[in-house]
Design an enzyme around this catalytic site. Structure first.
Site, short mmCIF file in Angstrom:
data_model
loop_
_atom_site.label_atom_id
_atom_site.label_comp_id
_atom_site.label_asym_id
_atom_site.label_seq_id
_atom_site.Cartn_x
_atom_site.Cartn_y
_atom_site.Cartn_z
N ASP A 1 0.86 -1.18 0.00
CA ASP A 1 0.00 0.00 0.00
C ASP A 1 0.90 1.24 0.00
OD1 ASP A 1 -2.39 1.61 0.50
OD2 ASP A 1 -1.66 1.76 2.56
N ASP B 1 -0.24 5.03 1.05
CA ASP B 1 -0.46 5.98 2.15
C ASP B 1 -0.57 5.24 3.48
OD1 ASP B 1 -0.72 8.51 0.56
OD2 ASP B 1 -2.25 7.27 -0.40
N THR C 1 -2.94 0.18 -4.25
CA THR C 1 -3.38 1.44 -3.67
C THR C 1 -4.79 1.83 -4.11
OG1 THR C 1 -2.82 3.81 -3.59
CG2 THR C 1 -2.28 2.65 -5.61
N GLY C 2 -5.37 2.73 -3.36
CA GLY C 2 -6.63 3.32 -3.78
C GLY C 2 -6.44 4.44 -4.79
N LYS D 1 -8.76 -5.48 -3.24
CA LYS D 1 -7.31 -5.61 -3.42
C LYS D 1 -6.89 -7.07 -3.47
CE LYS D 1 -5.43 -1.25 -1.64
NZ LYS D 1 -4.41 -0.65 -0.75
N ASP E 1 -2.02 -0.88 5.89
CA ASP E 1 -2.41 -0.35 7.20
C ASP E 1 -3.92 -0.14 7.34
OD1 ASP E 1 -2.77 3.09 7.04
OD2 ASP E 1 -2.12 1.95 5.31
N ASN F 1 -9.04 -1.09 3.79
CA ASN F 1 -9.04 -1.50 2.38
C ASN F 1 -7.90 -2.46 2.05
OD1 ASN F 1 -7.23 0.71 2.75
ND2 ASN F 1 -7.26 1.13 0.57
#
Length: 264
Positions: A8, A10, A42-43, A190, A213, A216
């Site tokens: 991930d 962020d 990632t988003g 994911k 973290d 998601n």
């Protein structure tokens, strides 16, 4: 031996100041030198990861939009893409506007919003895409990849409770950040995207390390052969992980690489 790390961004790759720390960058380089591939999950859209392209292993797919799109960062070859059903997207837009929250929609890789607010401009720094303000849903109908409601953390929690199952079986929603409530096609995750990457590369899931973290990241961490939670992760992610590393302000990704990949 692990063959792929999926990380991930962020709260994981970046510290709390949204900075890529030198120790983390160096550890990724050494993992790649040792023959382990590295990618991001990632988003963010593709635009939001371009500054990290030097970290990626060549020709390895990246997971964007929380799994709504999997593609190669260098060539843009799409491996998986699955957006929101149009009626569901219309409902999410209408309900968000009715609540007075900031609504964001990603459509055709462009960023749209119902108003350009401070929180949208902050979100822009993550995505590197200029927001386009629209007054109704019509301009993006039929093209929405994912949507977000941006608000205060306690308000986001209330929205999740209020929505419950009202959006039906075609939509899944989760938080990627305490202020971001993200809406995706229920087929999207994911974990599903990670397994698509594994199939593309010919890897077994047991050969993959996934680290994150947020909520998601939870299903991805559960799906990987080695699921790793950052020390700053959500409690549910900490509970689900097989290994818990240090926080993102303590070079937690680098620490994981040292312990699990380089064995130092």
């Amino acid at each position: 031996m692990y063959k792929l790390i999926a990380a991930d961004i962020d709260g994981t790759l970046l510290d709390s100041a949204r900075t890529l720390r030198p120790a983390t960058e160096d550890a990724i380089r050494r993992a790649k030198d040792a023959g382990v591939l590295f990618t991001l999950s990632t988003g963010r859209p593709l635009q939001g990861i371009r500054k990290f392209r030097h970290l990626l292993s060549p020709d390895v797919p990246v997971i964007t939009y929380n799994g709504s799109m999997v593609l190669t960062a260098d060539t843009g070859r799409v491996i998986l893409s699955d957006g929101l059903p149009e009626e569901a997207a219309r409902t999410i837009w209408r309900e968000g506007c009715a609540r007075g929250t900031t609504v964001i929609a990603w459509a055709n890789n462009h960023l749209y919003c119902n108003r350009v607010s401070e929180i949208v401009l902050d979100y822009r720094t993550l995505t590197m895409e200029t927001p386009i303000e629209i007054t109704d849903f019509a301009p993006i109908a039929g093209h929405v990849t994912k949507m977000l409601w941006l608000d205060e953390p306690e308000t986001v929690i209330r929205y999740m409770d209020e929505l419950g199952t009202s959006l039906g079986d075609s939509v899944r929603f989760t938080t990627s950040n305490p202020r971001y409530l993200e809406f995706m096609n229920s087929r999207v995750s994911k974990s599903a995207a990670l397994l698509a990457v594994a199939e593309e590369l010919g890897f077994a899931r047991e050969e993959i390390v996934a680290i994150g973290d947020g909520l998601n990241d939870l299903d991805m961490i559960e799906a990987a052969g080695m699921g790793v939670a950052m020390g700053n992760a959500h409690p549910r992610v900490l509970e689900a992980a097989r290994f818990v590393t240090k926080t993102n302000d303590e070079d937690g990704l680098a620490y994981m690489i040292e312990k699990l990949i380089l064995d130092r």
